[in-house]
Enzyme design. Structure first.
Site, PDB file in Angstrom:
ATOM      1  N   HIS A  16     -67.814 -67.680 -26.122  1.00 50.25           N
ATOM      2  CA  HIS A  16     -67.262 -68.878 -25.479  1.00 50.25           C
ATOM      3  C   HIS A  16     -68.340 -69.948 -25.312  1.00 50.25           C
ATOM      4  CE1 HIS A  16     -64.359 -65.886 -23.377  1.00 50.25           C
ATOM      5  NE2 HIS A  16     -63.587 -66.621 -24.155  1.00 50.25           N
ATOM      6  N   LYS A  40     -51.994 -61.352 -20.357  1.00 49.98           N
ATOM      7  CA  LYS A  40     -53.215 -60.682 -19.898  1.00 49.98           C
ATOM      8  C   LYS A  40     -53.249 -60.612 -18.377  1.00 49.98           C
ATOM      9  CE  LYS A  40     -55.979 -62.373 -23.825  1.00 49.98           C
ATOM     10  NZ  LYS A  40     -57.048 -63.329 -24.233  1.00 49.98           N
ATOM     11  N   ARG A  89     -62.046 -66.680 -34.582  1.00 45.58           N
ATOM     12  CA  ARG A  89     -62.970 -65.610 -34.966  1.00 45.58           C
ATOM     13  C   ARG A  89     -62.507 -64.999 -36.282  1.00 45.58           C
ATOM     14  NH1 ARG A  89     -62.306 -62.913 -29.231  1.00 45.58           N
ATOM     15  NH2 ARG A  89     -60.356 -63.977 -29.618  1.00 45.58           N
ATOM     16  N   SER A 127     -63.897 -61.018 -24.621  1.00 42.95           N
ATOM     17  CA  SER A 127     -64.060 -60.648 -23.211  1.00 42.95           C
ATOM     18  C   SER A 127     -63.682 -59.185 -23.005  1.00 42.95           C
ATOM     19  CB  SER A 127     -63.171 -61.524 -22.321  1.00 42.95           C
ATOM     20  OG  SER A 127     -63.554 -62.869 -22.408  1.00 42.95           O
TER      21      SER A 127
HETATM   22  P1  ADP Z   1     -56.979 -66.813 -24.359  1.00 42.70           P
HETATM   23  O1  ADP Z   1     -56.329 -65.804 -23.459  1.00 42.70           O
HETATM   24  O2  ADP Z   1     -56.460 -68.203 -24.152  1.00 42.70           O
HETATM   25  O3  ADP Z   1     -57.021 -66.406 -25.804  1.00 42.70           O
HETATM   26  P2  ADP Z   1     -59.853 -66.260 -24.315  1.00 42.70           P
HETATM   27  O4  ADP Z   1     -60.801 -66.414 -23.180  1.00 42.70           O
HETATM   28  O5  ADP Z   1     -59.654 -64.893 -24.878  1.00 42.70           O
HETATM   29  O6  ADP Z   1     -58.493 -66.911 -23.817  1.00 42.70           O
HETATM   30  O7  ADP Z   1     -60.281 -67.213 -25.509  1.00 42.70           O
HETATM   31  C1  ADP Z   1     -60.364 -68.620 -25.311  1.00 42.70           C
HETATM   32  C2  ADP Z   1     -60.690 -69.278 -26.632  1.00 42.70           C
HETATM   33  O8  ADP Z   1     -62.014 -68.922 -27.007  1.00 42.70           O
HETATM   34  C3  ADP Z   1     -59.787 -68.860 -27.792  1.00 42.70           C
HETATM   35  O9  ADP Z   1     -59.582 -69.975 -28.640  1.00 42.70           O
HETATM   36  C4  ADP Z   1     -60.597 -67.795 -28.480  1.00 42.70           C
HETATM   37  O10 ADP Z   1     -60.245 -67.673 -29.861  1.00 42.70           O
HETATM   38  C5  ADP Z   1     -61.991 -68.356 -28.303  1.00 42.70           C
HETATM   39  N1  ADP Z   1     -63.013 -67.316 -28.373  1.00 42.70           N
HETATM   40  C6  ADP Z   1     -63.104 -66.178 -27.665  1.00 42.70           C
HETATM   41  N2  ADP Z   1     -64.182 -65.448 -28.030  1.00 42.70           N
HETATM   42  C7  ADP Z   1     -64.790 -66.160 -29.019  1.00 42.70           C
HETATM   43  C8  ADP Z   1     -65.934 -65.936 -29.852  1.00 42.70           C
HETATM   44  N3  ADP Z   1     -66.647 -64.823 -29.767  1.00 42.70           N
HETATM   45  N4  ADP Z   1     -66.248 -66.887 -30.770  1.00 42.70           N
HETATM   46  C9  ADP Z   1     -65.473 -67.999 -30.891  1.00 42.70           C
HETATM   47  N5  ADP Z   1     -64.381 -68.261 -30.157  1.00 42.70           N
HETATM   48  C10 ADP Z   1     -64.041 -67.355 -29.225  1.00 42.70           C
END
Ligand code: ADP
Length: 157
Positions: A16, A40, A89, A127
């Site tokens: 993130h 989630k 990703r 996460s």
């Molecule tokens: P959500 O529940 O909205 O998917 P996340 O916190 O899982 O929330 O992810 C938020 C955003 O960050 C999403 O667009 C996700 O694809 C991106 N994201 C999460 N981890 C990574 C990573 N390792 N590299 C790039 N983008 C990421």
């Protein structure tokens, strides 16, 4: 131009943070928005996640964090953001992200979604992986900031 980076951030990882740092360099202002993902059940409260992100982005003068109970597009409008940033990703992210982008476009035609490709070293990082490795006592110093690791350890201690 103002951009909104919405997500669960449960907790924030270096994946993130990489997207945040790159987006903050591209836009005048960046708003990181903690939103509810109905699919989630969060480990950390919105207030905890907000604090974790605030500490992680303290070095970025044009970036702030908020949490919002409603639709992503309503949050974007509230902050006058013309752009929604999402990270991509692996291929499996793509279908879901594209569907969300199209849905958001039907709700708010004036707001564009821009995808940033993950940096190579974080393409595997999520996460949920960080939470799981922490729960099982594995090393996560390379995956999330130290204050987040401390919060995770407090849960599983
Ligand atoms: P959500 O529940 O909205 O998917 P996340 O916190 O899982 O929330 O992810 C938020 C955003 O960050 C999403 O667009 C996700 O694809 C991106 N994201 C999460 N981890 C990574 C990573 N390792 N590299 C790039 N983008 C990421």
């Amino acid at each position: 131009m103002i951009a909104l980076y919405p997500g669960s951030f449960d907790p924030i990882t270096y994946g993130h943070l990489d997207i945040i740092e790159r987006a903050s360099a591209m836009f005048d202002q960046l708003v990181v928005a903690i939103l509810n993902n109905p699919q989630k059940q969060p480990t950390f409260s919105a207030a905890q996640r907000q604090q974790q992100i605030e500490i992680a982005i303290a070095h970025l003068a044009n970036t702030r964090v908020t949490h919002f109970p409603g639709l992503t597009v309503d949050c974007a409008r509230q902050h006058k953001a013309q752009v929604i940033i999402r990270g991509l990703r692996v291929l499996s992210d793509f279908e879901h992200e594209l569907q969300m982008a199209h849905t958001n476009k039907t709700l708010a035609a004036e707001i564009e979604t821009i995808f940033l490709a993950t940096s190579n070293e974080y393409s595997f990082l999520s996460s949920s992986a960080v939470r799981e490795i922490a729960r099982l006592g594995g090393p996560i110093a390379h995956l999330a900031p130290a204050h987040v690791i401390a919060d995770l350890k407090a849960i599983w201690a």
